[in-house]
Motif scaffolding. Structure first.
Motif, PDB file in Angstrom:
ATOM      1  N   LEU A   1       9.947 -16.663  -8.872  1.00 43.72           N
ATOM      2  CA  LEU A   1       9.261 -15.990  -7.768  1.00 43.72           C
ATOM      3  C   LEU A   1       9.656 -16.603  -6.428  1.00 43.72           C
ATOM      4  CD1 LEU A   1       5.680 -15.551  -9.292  1.00 43.72           C
ATOM      5  CD2 LEU A   1       7.630 -13.987  -9.393  1.00 43.72           C
ATOM      6  N   SER A   2      10.077 -15.755  -5.491  1.00 44.92           N
ATOM      7  CA  SER A   2      10.448 -16.197  -4.147  1.00 44.92           C
ATOM      8  C   SER A   2       9.222 -16.148  -3.233  1.00 44.92           C
ATOM      9  CB  SER A   2      11.543 -15.289  -3.586  1.00 44.92           C
ATOM     10  OG  SER A   2      11.044 -13.967  -3.413  1.00 44.92           O
ATOM     11  N   THR A   3       9.402 -16.603  -1.986  1.00 42.30           N
ATOM     12  CA  THR A   3       8.318 -16.528  -0.994  1.00 42.30           C
ATOM     13  C   THR A   3       7.909 -15.075  -0.764  1.00 42.30           C
ATOM     14  OG1 THR A   3       9.199 -18.503   0.098  1.00 42.30           O
ATOM     15  CG2 THR A   3       7.633 -17.169   1.351  1.00 42.30           C
ATOM     16  N   LEU A   4       8.884 -14.175  -0.720  1.00 41.65           N
ATOM     17  CA  LEU A   4       8.597 -12.747  -0.545  1.00 41.65           C
ATOM     18  C   LEU A   4       7.784 -12.208  -1.714  1.00 41.65           C
ATOM     19  CD1 LEU A   4       9.008 -10.125   1.050  1.00 41.65           C
ATOM     20  CD2 LEU A   4      11.142  -9.781  -0.215  1.00 41.65           C
ATOM     21  N   ASP A   5       8.150 -12.611  -2.942  1.00 42.16           N
ATOM     22  CA  ASP A   5       7.404 -12.170  -4.130  1.00 42.16           C
ATOM     23  C   ASP A   5       5.951 -12.631  -4.062  1.00 42.16           C
ATOM     24  OD1 ASP A   5       9.616 -10.935  -5.310  1.00 42.16           O
ATOM     25  OD2 ASP A   5      10.262 -12.790  -6.262  1.00 42.16           O
ATOM     26  N   LEU A   6       5.727 -13.898  -3.686  1.00 41.79           N
ATOM     27  CA  LEU A   6       4.369 -14.437  -3.609  1.00 41.79           C
ATOM     28  C   LEU A   6       3.568 -13.753  -2.503  1.00 41.79           C
ATOM     29  CD1 LEU A   6       5.013 -18.269  -4.099  1.00 41.79           C
ATOM     30  CD2 LEU A   6       4.032 -16.677  -5.735  1.00 41.79           C
ATOM     31  N   THR A   7       4.223 -13.488  -1.361  1.00 41.51           N
ATOM     32  CA  THR A   7       3.536 -12.796  -0.259  1.00 41.51           C
ATOM     33  C   THR A   7       3.141 -11.386  -0.676  1.00 41.51           C
ATOM     34  OG1 THR A   7       4.855 -14.058   1.337  1.00 41.51           O
ATOM     35  CG2 THR A   7       3.720 -12.096   2.163  1.00 41.51           C
ATOM     36  N   ALA A   8       4.047 -10.678  -1.334  1.00 38.57           N
ATOM     37  CA  ALA A   8       3.754  -9.321  -1.808  1.00 38.57           C
ATOM     38  C   ALA A   8       2.640  -9.344  -2.853  1.00 38.57           C
ATOM     39  CB  ALA A   8       5.016  -8.683  -2.397  1.00 38.57           C
ATOM     40  N   LEU A   9       2.646 -10.374  -3.705  1.00 36.38           N
ATOM     41  CA  LEU A   9       1.583 -10.501  -4.705  1.00 36.38           C
ATOM     42  C   LEU A   9       0.230 -10.689  -4.030  1.00 36.38           C
ATOM     43  CD1 LEU A   9       0.988 -10.761  -7.785  1.00 36.38           C
ATOM     44  CD2 LEU A   9       1.259 -13.236  -7.510  1.00 36.38           C
ATOM     45  N   GLY A  10       0.197 -11.526  -2.980  1.00 35.57           N
ATOM     46  CA  GLY A  10      -1.047 -11.751  -2.244  1.00 35.57           C
ATOM     47  C   GLY A  10      -1.532 -10.504  -1.529  1.00 35.57           C
ATOM     48  N   ILE A  11      -0.605  -9.782  -0.873  1.00 40.23           N
ATOM     49  CA  ILE A  11      -0.977  -8.546  -0.178  1.00 40.23           C
ATOM     50  C   ILE A  11      -1.437  -7.498  -1.178  1.00 40.23           C
ATOM     51  CG2 ILE A  11      -0.114  -6.639   1.234  1.00 40.23           C
ATOM     52  CD1 ILE A  11       1.877  -8.643   2.467  1.00 40.23           C
ATOM     53  N   GLY A  12      -0.676  -7.353  -2.253  1.00 38.48           N
ATOM     54  CA  GLY A  12      -0.999  -6.325  -3.246  1.00 38.48           C
ATOM     55  C   GLY A  12      -2.339  -6.537  -3.900  1.00 38.48           C
ATOM     56  N   SER A  13      -2.690  -7.798  -4.202  1.00 40.33           N
ATOM     57  CA  SER A  13      -3.953  -8.068  -4.879  1.00 40.33           C
ATOM     58  C   SER A  13      -5.139  -7.945  -3.941  1.00 40.33           C
ATOM     59  CB  SER A  13      -3.931  -9.469  -5.495  1.00 40.33           C
ATOM     60  OG  SER A  13      -3.776 -10.444  -4.496  1.00 40.33           O
ATOM     61  N   THR A  14      -4.894  -8.018  -2.628  1.00 35.19           N
ATOM     62  CA  THR A  14      -5.984  -7.997  -1.649  1.00 35.19           C
ATOM     63  C   THR A  14      -6.132  -6.638  -0.980  1.00 35.19           C
ATOM     64  OG1 THR A  14      -5.461 -10.316  -1.207  1.00 35.19           O
ATOM     65  CG2 THR A  14      -6.935  -9.237   0.336  1.00 35.19           C
ATOM     66  N   LEU A  15      -5.010  -6.004  -0.655  1.00 33.30           N
ATOM     67  CA  LEU A  15      -5.022  -4.761   0.123  1.00 33.30           C
ATOM     68  C   LEU A  15      -5.092  -3.565  -0.822  1.00 33.30           C
ATOM     69  CD1 LEU A  15      -4.746  -3.767   3.088  1.00 33.30           C
ATOM     70  CD2 LEU A  15      -2.307  -3.551   2.672  1.00 33.30           C
ATOM     71  N   GLY A  16      -6.293  -3.156  -1.171  1.00 37.37           N
ATOM     72  CA  GLY A  16      -6.447  -2.038  -2.098  1.00 37.37           C
ATOM     73  C   GLY A  16      -7.762  -1.316  -1.866  1.00 37.37           C
ATOM     74  N   VAL A  17      -8.759  -1.697  -2.644  1.00 38.27           N
ATOM     75  CA  VAL A  17     -10.072  -1.058  -2.558  1.00 38.27           C
ATOM     76  C   VAL A  17     -10.654  -1.198  -1.163  1.00 38.27           C
ATOM     77  CG1 VAL A  17     -12.421  -1.057  -3.499  1.00 38.27           C
ATOM     78  CG2 VAL A  17     -10.472  -1.473  -5.010  1.00 38.27           C
ATOM     79  N   GLY A  18     -10.392  -2.332  -0.498  1.00 37.47           N
ATOM     80  CA  GLY A  18     -10.939  -2.565   0.841  1.00 37.47           C
ATOM     81  C   GLY A  18     -10.526  -1.513   1.841  1.00 37.47           C
ATOM     82  N   VAL A  19      -9.244  -1.143   1.841  1.00 35.32           N
ATOM     83  CA  VAL A  19      -8.740  -0.156   2.800  1.00 35.32           C
ATOM     84  C   VAL A  19      -9.276   1.234   2.498  1.00 35.32           C
ATOM     85  CG1 VAL A  19      -6.669   1.117   3.462  1.00 35.32           C
ATOM     86  CG2 VAL A  19      -6.661  -1.365   3.505  1.00 35.32           C
ATOM     87  N   TYR A  20      -9.257   1.603   1.225  1.00 32.44           N
ATOM     88  CA  TYR A  20      -9.532   2.995   0.860  1.00 32.44           C
ATOM     89  C   TYR A  20     -11.010   3.290   0.581  1.00 32.44           C
ATOM     90  CZ  TYR A  20      -4.499   2.999   0.558  1.00 32.44           C
ATOM     91  OH  TYR A  20      -3.171   2.874   0.870  1.00 32.44           O
ATOM     92  N   VAL A  21     -11.847   2.254   0.510  1.00 32.24           N
ATOM     93  CA  VAL A  21     -13.271   2.466   0.247  1.00 32.24           C
ATOM     94  C   VAL A  21     -14.149   1.660   1.197  1.00 32.24           C
ATOM     95  CG1 VAL A  21     -15.124   2.278  -1.456  1.00 32.24           C
ATOM     96  CG2 VAL A  21     -12.830   2.940  -2.204  1.00 32.24           C
TER      97      VAL A  21
END
Length: 599
Positions: free
Chosen positions: A33-53
């Motif tokens: 896992l690269s820095t980009l992979d870890l950043t995307a993992l953090g964004i993906g796990s956080t940016l979901g239900v919060g935005v759409y609900v």
């Protein structure tokens, strides 16, 4: 593996038994896992239900247009916790996140408690997201799936759903299999979902600028329906903004999965701090932008709390964008599911590798280099929860585990910053620690370098700070009406406790700090970790009483596993016994050599 009865001596040992991390030792997990992979993992796990609900729900029922301020407060709180995670993740780049952190600097029993809480957080988090994904898809299909399940698989019972949600169970297992096939492959899929999610968020913000109307932030009280506040920017007052911040905070939960995947990172000391801070900043700007556009495009009291974005685009006459948003919502929820499920088997793997959970859960697949069995079991349990339960009764349980983990990590950062440096331990004079020495050290610093005495003083001060913060927060949440009425007795107690909290951190700051060099260090120690502990404890005290009841049941199950199995099979316990046996043999070997030389 032997199951044995617990003894008092065995329990006492667990408080001081710490994990020794071998930084140079290899790992069975693939470091891909690269820095980009870890950043995307953090964004993906956080940016979901919060935005759409969450944005529409909090705007309509809790904070009004001031939901933007609520998200800002929640973001600051999350960044405080994120900074502590970043420092500790750089110190201890091992799979297990806060579990390993607390094991290294506090002790085994506390580490098990944190790890068990994280398993709870990710189990319910995964189940919640997969359920939300089902309900969203069901809404797009005019509830065809739910009607079919209700007619053919009905269920009854307290707390259970109205039907068996086989779709959620199947989807959860499919995701578990995908993650089990390889970290790099699953992170690649997550990167695609996260990119689409971010593109949709940017599309919503830019398109919304054409329809914003500043007057929606200054609606008069006469235009507002009953039970929707007094209008204006903050229709529910300061109290609503603070309560909104407490709710918005849970929209930031998930970034800790970055630290959990640290053992699979190529350069964890560098990647983890960058990924944590960058992902939290991106998520904050997304939440802030979406909530600003939402409340300016449409009055806060007319928001749809379940699907605000499609509702608004339907109302403003842009139905085509409704489907674009739906694609983003599905990708965002898929990414959140991957982010919630990805760390779960790794926590289980870390605890099983240490002997605290059953050894079979630590087996790494020789081809895929992932904890295969643990991943499939975790995905199946999460799917079963989503299948049979109404998750609104369990959702708050996720918050307890998360907030406690955040608090413990902040406490660990404080303790390690004032810990004795390893080279100094060999030359330190062992002396008896008395109350007089503690008292003298707290108010009159006698040593310029950390010693066992100064480290112990800091540990006790941190414990006192945690207890005082709990009392302080409990009074604020338990006596809200008296606080609104400015009752003198309550204000006096709160002011005294606030002074005590500040003074405790002052005494910590007077102690000598460790000289260990760090690739990333939290600034303004002890103030930032102290503030993080206080905010997390306050949010814990806002949770309803039944949540604490469910939490107690979960902890009873955990303690049963630990005290019957884990305490006897701990790898650190075995290592300690081996070291003691070697030390005991050394004097005998020396005596034997001396007697032979005399002969």
């Amino acid at each position: 593996m032997g199951l044995r009865a617990i003894t008092f001596q065995a329990v006492v040992e667990t408080f001081s038994r710490k994990k020794i991390v071998e930084f140079e030792s290899g790992t069975k997990l693939a470091k891909v896992l690269s820095t980009l992979d870890l950043t995307a993992l953090g964004i993906g796990s956080t940016l979901g239900v919060g935005v759409y609900v969450l944005a529409g729900d909090v705007a309509k029922n809790t904070a009004g247009p001031a939901v933007t301020v609520s998200f800002f407060i929640a973001a600051v709180t999350s960044i405080l916790a994120g900074l502590c995670y970043a420092e500790f993740g750089a110190r201890v780049p091992k799979a297990g996140s806060a579990y390993v952190y607390s094991y290294v600097c506090i002790g085994e029993l506390f580490a098990f408690i944190i790890g068990w809480n994280l398993i709870l957080e990710y189990l319910i988090g995964s189940a919640t997201v997969v359920k939300a994904l089902f309900l969203y898809l069901d809404e797009l299909s005019d509830k065809v799936m739910s009607q079919f399940f209700e007619e053919n698989m009905p269920m009854t019972g307290g707390g259970l759903g109205h039907y068996a949600d086989i779709f959620s169970l199947g989807l959860s297992i499919v995701f578990a299999v995908a993650i089990a096939l390889g970290a790099k492959e699953s992170s690649w899929v997550n990167n695609i979902f996260t990119t689409i999610n971010l593109l949709v968020v940017i599309t919503v913000i830019i398109s919304g600028l054409w329809k914003v109307n500043a007057s929606n932030w200054s609606i008069s009280e006469e235009e507002v329906p009953p039970d929707h506040g007094t209008g204006g920017f903050a229709p529910y007052g300061v109290k609503g903004v603070i309560q909104g911040a407490a709710r918005c905070f849970f929209g930031f939960i998930g970034f800790d999965c970055i630290a959990t995947a640290g053992e699979e990172a190529r350069t964890p000391q560098k990647s983890i701090p960058i990924a944590v801070v960058v992902s939290l900043l991106i998520v904050f700007f997304a939440y802030f932008g979406i909530s600003t556009v939402l409340t300016m495009m449409w009055p806060y009291f007319l928001q749809d709390e379940n699907a605000p974005l499609p509702h608004i685009y339907q109302e403003v006459g842009w139905p085509a964008l409704k489907y674009v948003v739906s694609v983003g919502a599905i990708c965002g929820l898929f990414s959140s599911l991957l982010g919630a499920m990805f760390p779960l088997p790794r926590i289980i793997y870390a605890m099983a590798s240490d002997g605290l959970l059953f050894k079979a859960l630590s087996i790494v697949h020789p081809k895929f280099q992932t904890p295969f069995m643990g991943t499939l079991i975790a995905g199946s349990i999460a799917g079963c929860l989503a299948c049979i339960f109404e998750l609104n009764r369990l959702a708050n349980m996720m918050s307890i585990g998360t907030l406690l983990a955040y608090s413990m990590v902040a406490a660990c950062v404080l303790i390690l910053r004032y810990a004795v440096d390893e080279p100094e331990k060999k030359f330190e004079d062992k002396e008896e620690l008395t109350f007089k020495k503690y008292f003298t050290q707290m108010f009159h610093r006698q040593s310029k370098i950390p010693t066992t005495l100064t480290a112990s003083v800091v540990a006790w001060l941190v414990l006192a700070y945690f207890c005082t913060a709990f009392i302080f927060s409990g009074l604020i949440t338990g006596f809200e009406k008296e606080l609104e009425n400015a009752e003198p007795w309550l204000l006096s107690i709160i002011c005294v406790l606030a002074i005590v909290l500040i003074f405790l951190l002052l005494m910590v700051s007077w102690q000598p700090k460790s000289s260990a060099e760090l690739t990333f260090a939290v600034p303004l120690v002890p103030w930032i970790p102290g503030l993080s502990i206080l905010v997390n404890v306050y949010l814990m005290t806002t949770l309803p009483s039944h949540t604490w009841e469910y939490y107690a049941y979960w902890m009873l199950i955990g303690f049963a596993i630990y005290f019957v199995y884990g305490i006897w099979n701990s790898r650190e316990r075995a290592s300690n016994k081996n070291r003691e046996e070697k030390e005991n043999r050394l004097p005998h070997d020396k005596n034997d050599n001396l007697s032979e030389s005399h002969m």
